[in-house]
Design an enzyme around this catalytic site. Structure first.
Site, PDB file in Angstrom:
ATOM      1  N   GLY A 130       0.801  -1.220   0.000  1.00 31.31           N
ATOM      2  CA  GLY A 130       0.000   0.000   0.000  1.00 31.31           C
ATOM      3  C   GLY A 130       0.834   1.270   0.000  1.00 31.31           C
ATOM      4  CG  ASP A 183      -8.171   0.698   3.822  1.00 27.94           C
ATOM      5  OD1 ASP A 183      -8.867  -0.318   3.966  1.00 27.94           O
ATOM      6  OD2 ASP A 183      -7.476   1.192   4.722  1.00 27.94           O
ATOM      7  NE  ARG A 190      -4.663   1.917   9.554  1.00 29.03           N
ATOM      8  CZ  ARG A 190      -3.795   1.199   8.858  1.00 29.03           C
ATOM      9  NH1 ARG A 190      -3.286   1.661   7.756  1.00 29.03           N
ATOM     10  NH2 ARG A 190      -3.442   0.002   9.264  1.00 29.03           N
TER      11      ARG A 190
HETATM   12  N1  LIG Z   1       7.650   6.583   4.992  1.00 31.64           N
HETATM   13  C1  LIG Z   1       8.098   5.326   4.873  1.00 31.64           C
HETATM   14  N2  LIG Z   1       9.377   5.093   4.473  1.00 31.64           N
HETATM   15  C2  LIG Z   1       9.845   3.831   4.365  1.00 31.64           C
HETATM   16  N3  LIG Z   1       9.105   2.717   4.631  1.00 31.64           N
HETATM   17  C3  LIG Z   1       7.841   2.891   5.021  1.00 31.64           C
HETATM   18  C4  LIG Z   1       7.263   4.195   5.173  1.00 31.64           C
HETATM   19  N4  LIG Z   1       5.985   4.053   5.581  1.00 31.64           N
HETATM   20  C5  LIG Z   1       5.778   2.725   5.695  1.00 31.64           C
HETATM   21  N5  LIG Z   1       6.880   2.027   5.363  1.00 31.64           N
HETATM   22  C6  LIG Z   1       7.045   0.571   5.379  1.00 31.64           C
HETATM   23  O1  LIG Z   1       6.148  -0.027   4.459  1.00 31.64           O
HETATM   24  C7  LIG Z   1       5.610  -1.237   4.987  1.00 31.64           C
HETATM   25  C8  LIG Z   1       4.124  -1.246   4.898  1.00 31.64           C
HETATM   26  O2  LIG Z   1       3.559  -0.038   5.430  1.00 31.64           O
HETATM   27  P1  LIG Z   1       2.111  -0.034   6.108  1.00 31.64           P
HETATM   28  O3  LIG Z   1       2.089  -0.984   7.257  1.00 31.64           O
HETATM   29  O4  LIG Z   1       1.747   1.370   6.379  1.00 31.64           O
HETATM   30  O5  LIG Z   1       1.160  -0.693   5.032  1.00 31.64           O
HETATM   31  P2  LIG Z   1       0.739  -0.209   3.593  1.00 31.64           P
HETATM   32  O6  LIG Z   1       1.777  -0.576   2.629  1.00 31.64           O
HETATM   33  O7  LIG Z   1       0.342   1.226   3.645  1.00 31.64           O
HETATM   34  O8  LIG Z   1      -0.490  -1.140   3.341  1.00 31.64           O
HETATM   35  P3  LIG Z   1      -1.966  -1.037   3.994  1.00 31.64           P
HETATM   36  O9  LIG Z   1      -2.033   0.236   4.770  1.00 31.64           O
HETATM   37  O10 LIG Z   1      -2.869  -1.043   2.826  1.00 31.64           O
HETATM   38  O11 LIG Z   1      -2.089  -2.244   4.838  1.00 31.64           O
HETATM   39  C9  LIG Z   1       6.132  -1.369   6.409  1.00 31.64           C
HETATM   40  O12 LIG Z   1       7.137  -2.353   6.435  1.00 31.64           O
HETATM   41  C10 LIG Z   1       6.672   0.018   6.744  1.00 31.64           C
HETATM   42  O13 LIG Z   1       7.794  -0.030   7.588  1.00 31.64           O
HETATM   43  O1  LIG Z   2      -4.882  -5.198  11.870  1.00 31.19           O
HETATM   44  P1  LIG Z   2      -3.935  -4.882  10.767  1.00 31.19           P
HETATM   45  O2  LIG Z   2      -3.411  -6.087  10.088  1.00 31.19           O
HETATM   46  O3  LIG Z   2      -2.863  -3.952  11.158  1.00 31.19           O
HETATM   47  O4  LIG Z   2      -4.756  -4.177   9.628  1.00 31.19           O
HETATM   48  C1  LIG Z   2      -5.787  -3.281   9.815  1.00 31.19           C
HETATM   49  C2  LIG Z   2      -5.739  -2.201   8.780  1.00 31.19           C
HETATM   50  O5  LIG Z   2      -5.348  -2.699   7.531  1.00 31.19           O
HETATM   51  C3  LIG Z   2      -6.168  -2.189   6.491  1.00 31.19           C
HETATM   52  O6  LIG Z   2      -6.965  -3.243   6.054  1.00 31.19           O
HETATM   53  C4  LIG Z   2      -5.346  -1.665   5.361  1.00 31.19           C
HETATM   54  O7  LIG Z   2      -4.617  -2.747   4.832  1.00 31.19           O
HETATM   55  C5  LIG Z   2      -7.007  -1.118   7.171  1.00 31.19           C
HETATM   56  O8  LIG Z   2      -8.274  -1.003   6.601  1.00 31.19           O
HETATM   57  C6  LIG Z   2      -7.037  -1.573   8.585  1.00 31.19           C
HETATM   58  O9  LIG Z   2      -7.175  -0.493   9.470  1.00 31.19           O
HETATM   59 MG   LIG Z   3      -1.490   2.146   4.176  1.00 32.74          MG
END
Ligand SMILES: Nc1ncnc2c1ncn2[C@@H]1O[C@H](COP(=O)(O)OP(=O)(O)OP(=O)(O)O)[C@@H](O)[C@H]1O
Ligand SMILES: O=P(O)(O)OC[C@H]1O[C@](O)(CO)[C@@H](O)[C@@H]1O
Ligand SMILES: [Mg+2]
Length: 491
Positions: free
Chosen positions: A199, A230, A275
């Site tokens: 994401g 999301d 979220r």
């Molecule tokens: N600003 C950033 N710079 C480098 N790495 C990041 C940054 N933000 C998030 N990450 C890394 O990216 C990975 C995934 O981030 P996060 O948990 O926010 O999920 P996401 O990719 O946004 O997916 P989702 O929110 O849809 O579940 C994590 O390993 C996190 O450490």
């Molecule tokens: O409980 P977890 O695995 O951190 O994920 C919850 C979050 O992940 C999401 O599904 C995004 O991947 C959000 O909608 C939700 O808040």
């Molecule tokens: Mg995210």
């Protein structure tokens, strides 16, 4: 060797990610993606092996013309400038990697999403069947797996039926992004194509990896595949798994409706994921027709008094004898924080940990009607949040995942890097990281699509004049899920 397009201006954005901008006539702007030859000279090209592949060699215009680009905005007026364009995805005549030279890896990060396994499968299959690449590694358990775990060998055989399973066979995690350790691992393992599925946070991490790879001058293509249940990634039409999630949400809404309809003054409350944005709730509501009220993070609401939620519930119960409320998990968080006096907590990636708005609102509704003593209600609360993301992708998402994976592989083989693959106005494109990570996609409540929902449920907007003014300030460029004009949702 000439660059695919060496007539551009490049600048660093605030994340230090290079932007390549090419201007043309009539206000044409190409926000291009980097290429390996931007920083490595004397790279050898090779004919694309697809030229000799019987399945493809017969296809007319199979190779994408180097000049093909896709407009971001398709609704225009007579005198509008041509506007922003992205490079069209697809196979190129020449590739920058020989088949036996490629050592690829795939990593999945963030929360689960239907279709992750399909994307993994199709990357492995595309690399092997189209480009004869058979060295593909799975990184175990997200970013931290680069430096803390052994890799997993991925072959067409081992991934053959994984698309039928939910989750990700290589595991995922939050947190643990250490750019320098990750790039050390890429270098030590001799990896030269990195496919990063995740994401908005993950794409930020991918941009940091690309930047470090480039700083070290490595011949490593970094490709992002956007994953978000999301739908909070901007620019793209929609993210994979979203369709599946909306479809699965129908089962919970149906159950809530059956329960509500079968009781006197029955209320069904369903909490859905989202979220920071309410796309799943919005589309699940529009699809269902059984929902009386949809509450999302972007649209503030209040409970008590004139025009509040309690007043609307009373009205709907009097009219229909039952009602269904769909609430996105991020909705009304400010009300909860106030009433529960909750602390600000974050997950390992720095995302805000949310209070359970479904439980809270159910309790508040029960308390209100118990105190008021006019209407006796029966309320059932359904929380299917993890159920809608832990399932395999549906047919249309499977096709979508396949095309995303193929386009990512074509891009990396062609030497493009620092890009996220994305569907823009129905066309696959290579989008520079900075456009993907600069902001989050949100439901625009001053957009016609939200108005359509309000007219479909006939719920109040809960908006006060200053909320409208605030929302107008935050308006963002439309994507297909934001505005039906030119989009699949029609008009
Ligand atoms: N600003 C950033 N710079 C480098 N790495 C990041 C940054 N933000 C998030 N990450 C890394 O990216 C990975 C995934 O981030 P996060 O948990 O926010 O999920 P996401 O990719 O946004 O997916 P989702 O929110 O849809 O579940 C994590 O390993 C996190 O450490
Ligand atoms: O409980 P977890 O695995 O951190 O994920 C919850 C979050 O992940 C999401 O599904 C995004 O991947 C959000 O909608 C939700 O808040
Ligand atoms: Mg995210």
């Amino acid at each position: 060797m000439s660059t695919p397009n060496n007539n551009y201006n490049s600048t660093d954005d605030e994340n230090g990610v290079m932007m390549k901008v090419v201007s043309g006539t009539g206000g044409y702007v190409l926000q291009d993606v980097p290429h390996l030859i931007d920083y490595i000279s004397d790279l050898t090209t090779h004919p694309n092996p697809l030229r000799f592949n019987p399945a493809y060699s017969v296809v007319k215009q199979y190779f994408v013309d180097m000049g093909d680009t896709v407009p971001q905005k398709v609704v225009v007026q007579k005198d509008s400038p041509r506007g922003i364009h992205f490079r069209r995805a697809g196979p190129r005549q020449k590739v920058y990697f020989k088949s036996d030279e490629v050592s690829a890896c795939i990593v999945t990060c963030g929360g689960l999403c239907p279709g992750l396994n399909t994307v993994i499968r199709e990357i492995v299959h595309s690399l092997d069947y189209m480009y004869g690449v058979n060295k593909v590694l799975g990184i175990d358990g997200g970013y931290r797996g680069f430096y803390s775990k052994n890799t997993i060998d991925l072959t067409p055989k081992t991934v053959n039926d994984i698309h039928k399973r939910g989750g990700t066979i290589i595991g995922t995690s939050r947190g643990g992004h250490d750019t320098s350790k990750i790039v050390d691992s890429i270098q030590d393992r001799g990896i030269n194509q990195v496919y990063i599925i995740g994401g908005d946070g993950t794409q930020k991490g991918a941009a940091a990896i690309y930047k470090e790879v480039r700083r070290r001058g490595l011949k490593v293509a970094v490709a992002g595949i956007p994953k978000t249940i999301d739908n909070d990634i901007p620019v793209i039409d929609r993210s994979f798994g979203f369709d599946t999630a909306v479809e699965e949400a129908q089962r919970a809404i149906n159950a809530a409706h059956v329960e509500a309809e079968s009781a006197e003054n029955g209320i069904g409350v369903v909490k859905l994921m989202g979220r920071y944005c309410g796309f799943i709730a919005q589309y699940a509501t529009l699809a269902s027709r059984d929902v009386d009220c949809c509450l999302i993070p972007e649209s503030p609401f209040y409970l008590e008094g004139n025009g509040g939620l309690f007043e609307f519930i009373e009205k709907r119960l009097k009219e229909n004898g039952h009602m269904v409320i769909v609430i996105a998990e991020g909705a009304g968080q400010e009300l909860l924080t106030e009433s529960l006096n909750a602390k600000d907590e974050q997950d390992a990636s720095g995302n805000k940990l949310l209070q359970d708005v479904g439980l809270w609102i159910s309790q508040r509704i029960k308390d209100h009607f118990a105190k008021q003593r006019k209407i006796g209600i029966t309320l059932k609360y359904i929380d299917p949040t993890y159920m809608i993301r832990a399932i395999p992708s549906n047919a249309s998402d499977n096709v979508y995942c396949t095309l995303l994976a193929q386009s990512a592989v074509h891009g990396a083989m062609a030497g493009y890097t620092g890009f996220t693959i994305g569907l823009v106005n129905g066309r696959h494109t290579y989008i520079p990281f900075n456009r993907i990570i600069e902001r989050q996609n949100k439901v625009v409540i001053t957009d016609r699509m939200w108005a359509r929902l309000l007219s479909s449920t006939n719920q109040p907007s809960f908006l006060r004049p200053n909320d409208v003014a605030e929302a107008k300030k935050e308006e963002q460029p439309p994507t297909q899920l934001l505005d039906g004009d030119g989009g699949k949702s029609g008009n």
